[in-house]
Design a protein around this motif. Structure first.
Motif, short mmCIF file in Angstrom:
data_model
loop_
_atom_site.label_atom_id
_atom_site.label_comp_id
_atom_site.label_asym_id
_atom_site.label_seq_id
_atom_site.Cartn_x
_atom_site.Cartn_y
_atom_site.Cartn_z
N ALA A 244 5.32 -0.17 -10.17
CA ALA A 244 4.22 0.43 -9.41
C ALA A 244 4.06 1.92 -9.72
O ALA A 244 5.05 2.64 -9.86
CB ALA A 244 4.45 0.22 -7.92
N TRP A 245 2.81 2.36 -9.78
CA TRP A 245 2.51 3.79 -9.90
C TRP A 245 2.19 4.34 -8.52
O TRP A 245 1.67 3.63 -7.66
CB TRP A 245 1.31 3.99 -10.82
N SER B 101 0.87 -1.18 0.00
CA SER B 101 0.00 0.00 0.00
C SER B 101 0.90 1.23 0.00
O SER B 101 2.10 1.12 -0.19
CB SER B 101 -0.93 -0.02 1.22
N GLY B 102 0.30 2.38 0.21
CA GLY B 102 1.11 3.59 0.30
C GLY B 102 1.32 4.33 -1.00
O GLY B 102 2.14 5.24 -1.07
N SER B 103 0.56 3.98 -2.04
CA SER B 103 0.71 4.67 -3.32
C SER B 103 0.12 6.08 -3.27
O SER B 103 0.43 6.91 -4.12
CB SER B 103 0.01 3.88 -4.44
N GLY B 104 -0.74 6.31 -2.31
CA GLY B 104 -1.40 7.61 -2.21
C GLY B 104 -2.82 7.63 -2.73
O GLY B 104 -3.56 8.58 -2.48
N ARG B 105 -3.23 6.56 -3.44
CA ARG B 105 -4.62 6.46 -3.92
C ARG B 105 -5.02 4.99 -3.86
O ARG B 105 -4.24 4.10 -4.18
CB ARG B 105 -4.75 6.97 -5.36
N LEU B 106 -6.29 4.75 -3.50
CA LEU B 106 -6.79 3.39 -3.40
C LEU B 106 -6.69 2.66 -4.73
O LEU B 106 -6.30 1.48 -4.79
CB LEU B 106 -8.24 3.41 -2.92
N CYS B 107 -7.04 3.33 -5.82
CA CYS B 107 -7.02 2.66 -7.12
C CYS B 107 -5.61 2.27 -7.53
O CYS B 107 -5.40 1.24 -8.18
CB CYS B 107 -7.70 3.52 -8.19
#
Length: 201
Positions: free
Chosen positions: A163-164, A14-20
């Protein structure tokens, strides 16, 4: 009915900054030979929702059917298709009709419902916990694709990472999805290269 409790550890990234964007990460190393499907079973999807969904830690997430698992993967790929189009010169209007329709349908489902408990804490509930989170994911993707925040979506510079993430740094020049993983590995590689050059000299 089989249920999955919230995991005690962080099985999924997690931690990408957006759920999608976190959901997109469940296809690891996308576009590479070593691409790995993390949502390989209905139990895995249930575990992802238990870990990254908005529900309380003690929520039991029902294990979905194989059909729902297929739907979840389709939503994930539609998110990727939409955001790829949105980041191109065509913008979100360039999203293929099939992906757009799929996301619109997913977004129309009931999302998790906020509930204020007697202690003043806000929690979330849903009759269909998995379907409600898929609705949240689709809504988040539609919002991101049409938001100025899209300009801050980056692809990790790690050579073994696809990862984005949403770059929320002030200068907007973040390179890694995580300094603790890809950033740290890059620093170690740079150090080893410099050390090897110094030893040869």
């Amino acid at each position: 009915m089989t249920v999955t409790p919230a995991p005690t550890g962080n099985r999924f990234r997690s931690g990408s900054g957006r759920l999608c964007l976190d959901f997109m990460r469940t296809l690891r190393l996308r576009g590479m030979d070593a691409a790995t499907e993390e949502l390989d079973t209905p139990e895995a999807l249930s575990a992802w929702v238990a870990q990254l969904g908005p529900y309380p830690d003690d929520t039991l997430v029902p294990v979905p059917t194989q059909a729902v698992l297929r739907q979840a993967r389709e939503v994930r790929e539609a998110v990727h298709t939409l955001l790829t189009a949105a980041r191109s010169h065509s913008g979100p209007a360039g999203c293929p009709p099939g992906a757009r329709a799929l996301l619109n349908r997913a977004a129309a489902a009931p999302p998790p419902v906020p509930v204020l408990d007697e202690h003043g804490a806000l929690t979330y509930t849903a009759a269909d916990p998995v379907g409600a989170v898929l609705a949240d994911i689709a809504r988040d993707a539609l919002d991101l694709a049409t938001s100025p925040a899209l300009e801050r979506v980056r692809a990790c510079s790690g050579p073994r990472c696809a990862a984005w993430f949403l770059d929320t740094s002030r200068p907007g020049n973040r390179r890694w999805c995580s300094m603790g993983t890809c950033g740290n590995q890059a620093k170690k590689t740079t150090w080893r290269t410099k050390q090897a050059s110094a030893d040869r000299a």
